[in-house]
Design an enzyme around this catalytic site. Structure first.
Site, short mmCIF file in Angstrom:
data_model
loop_
_atom_site.label_atom_id
_atom_site.label_comp_id
_atom_site.label_asym_id
_atom_site.label_seq_id
_atom_site.Cartn_x
_atom_site.Cartn_y
_atom_site.Cartn_z
N ARG A 233 -14.36 9.42 17.68
CA ARG A 233 -13.66 10.68 17.40
C ARG A 233 -14.64 11.83 17.22
O ARG A 233 -14.39 12.95 17.66
CB ARG A 233 -12.78 10.51 16.17
CG ARG A 233 -11.57 9.62 16.39
CD ARG A 233 -10.82 9.36 15.10
NE ARG A 233 -11.55 8.46 14.20
CZ ARG A 233 -11.34 8.35 12.91
NH1 ARG A 233 -10.44 9.13 12.33
NH2 ARG A 233 -12.01 7.49 12.18
N GLU B 71 5.33 15.88 17.04
CA GLU B 71 4.61 15.42 18.22
C GLU B 71 5.26 15.83 19.53
O GLU B 71 4.57 16.09 20.51
CB GLU B 71 4.43 13.90 18.16
CG GLU B 71 3.45 13.43 17.09
CD GLU B 71 4.03 13.44 15.67
OE1 GLU B 71 5.27 13.55 15.54
OE2 GLU B 71 3.25 13.31 14.70
N HIS C 189 -6.76 5.76 16.81
CA HIS C 189 -6.00 4.76 16.06
C HIS C 189 -5.16 3.88 16.99
O HIS C 189 -4.04 3.51 16.67
CB HIS C 189 -5.11 5.40 15.00
CG HIS C 189 -5.86 6.06 13.88
ND1 HIS C 189 -6.84 7.01 14.09
CD2 HIS C 189 -5.77 5.90 12.54
CE1 HIS C 189 -7.31 7.41 12.92
NE2 HIS C 189 -6.70 6.75 11.97
N ARG D 235 -10.20 3.83 16.00
CA ARG D 235 -10.38 4.41 14.67
C ARG D 235 -11.75 4.09 14.08
O ARG D 235 -12.42 4.98 13.59
CB ARG D 235 -9.28 3.93 13.73
CG ARG D 235 -9.48 4.42 12.28
CD ARG D 235 -8.39 3.88 11.37
NE ARG D 235 -8.51 4.37 10.02
CZ ARG D 235 -9.04 3.68 9.00
NH1 ARG D 235 -9.53 2.47 9.22
NH2 ARG D 235 -9.11 4.20 7.80
#
Length: 331
Positions: A17, A65, A116, A174
């Site tokens: 990330r 979303e 994730h 993640r």
């Protein structure tokens, strides 16, 4: 196609990330078309780095979303290259209709980059362990699906996504992940639609993996060599769609058996894509390692390795799959 062997020694771990956020900041310097849309997860996805640097090009739409995807589509229609990011459980989960009709159908340059994915989300449990996203997005016309193996690859692939018109779905892990590729690896070694051969001298079977399972595939190849004298080729298939059918067929012909490894349901993911390619080119036995059509369960962060072991996502299971695939191979 890259051909190399993984170096030995202590594993270097870096956050995918963070690499994503850094890549956006760097690319944003020279390309004002790049914008970012977040879903109240900008700290976690590290897109806040882009927002801090270019606040006029960052849009946080909150926990909405479907709106995230639709707004990104609108920005793309206006000539922007829109990156839309949140957790994989929510995109594609809560926005399949918007992805299909607002992005894929008009073939817009929206880049969905989520984190994730898979089981390794820790204590959030089954509701947040997205194990069907590759299947969902792979089935949509015009969508390209990318699952990078490490942070080095992420930076190069984000650039490739900017340079390639049309929609993308990229899935990040993640946890910090093992570095597979040297920092000096040139961008030309990461071509969308082409897999990378990491262990080229394998002649007895092929292991095709994606995401954090690539590191485990390399471990499995070492295990097979040392314990059983089996020479396994290892392929990082970071592009799930379009899959490198030519490379899959080549591996099938030259090694006679294939095992796949993914942090995803074995239905519809990498294993399914490889099986389809094998069936249409050069049929050989394929054994799939992944989540076996079941939901996951909660585990503390320090228990993630045990969770992967419980669901069979280990180097040992990959090695076992290779042995089983070879046992079914043509004599």
């Amino acid at each position: 196609m890259l051909s190399s062997s993984k170096s030995t020694g202590e594993k270097k771990m870096i956050d995918m990330r963070g690499a994503y956020g850094d890549a956006l900041v760097e690319l944003g310097k020279s390309d004002p078309r790049i914008v970012c849309v977040g879903g109240d997860t900008t700290d976690s996805l590290k897109t806040k780095k882009f927002g801090d640097k270019y606040p006029e090009r960052m849009f946080n739409v909150g926990i909405a979303e479907a709106n995230l995807v639709s707004i990104a589509a609108g920005l793309a229609i206006a000539g922007k290259i829109a990156f839309a990011s949140t957790y994989a459980a929510f995109v594609p989960g809560r926005a399949v209709d918007q992805i299909r009709n607002a992005i894929c159908y008009p073939n817009l340059s929206v880049k969905l980059v989520v984190s994730h994915g898979g089981l390794t989300v820790g204590p959030d449990g089954a509701s947040h362990q997205q194990i069907e996203d590759i299947s969902t997005t792979r089935a949509m016309p015009n969508m390209r699906v990318i699952v990078p193996a490490d942070a080095v690859q992420v930076k190069h692939l984000i650039k490739a996504m900017v340079d390639t018109p049309g929609p993308f779905y990229m899935r990040l892990a993640r946890p910090t992940t093992e570095i597979i590729y040297p920092e000096s690896t040139p961008a030309s070694d990461f071509k969308i639609g082409r897999g990378n051969v990491l262990v080229a001298d394998g002649s007895d079977a092929t292991i095709i993996a994606c995401g954090l399972m690539v590191g485990k595939a390399l471990e499995a190849a070492d295990m097979l060599k040392k314990e059983k004298g089996i020479s396994a080729r290892v392929v990082d298939m970071f592009t799930i769609k379009p899959i490198d059918t030519e490379l899959v067929a080549k591996c099938a012909k030259e090694t006679g058996a294939i095992a796949t490894a993914e942090e995803h349901n074995i239905i519809g993911g990498l294993g399914a894509a490889v099986s389809e390619a094998v069936g249409e080119t050069y049929p050989v036995p394929v054994r799939r390692v992944g989540v076996r059509d079941t939901f996951g369960e909660s585990a503390r962060d320090e228990e993630v390795d045990a969770l992967l072991e419980q669901y069979g996502l280990t180097a040992t299971e990959i090695a076992r799959a290779v042995v089983e695939a070879r046992s079914r191979a043509r004599k």
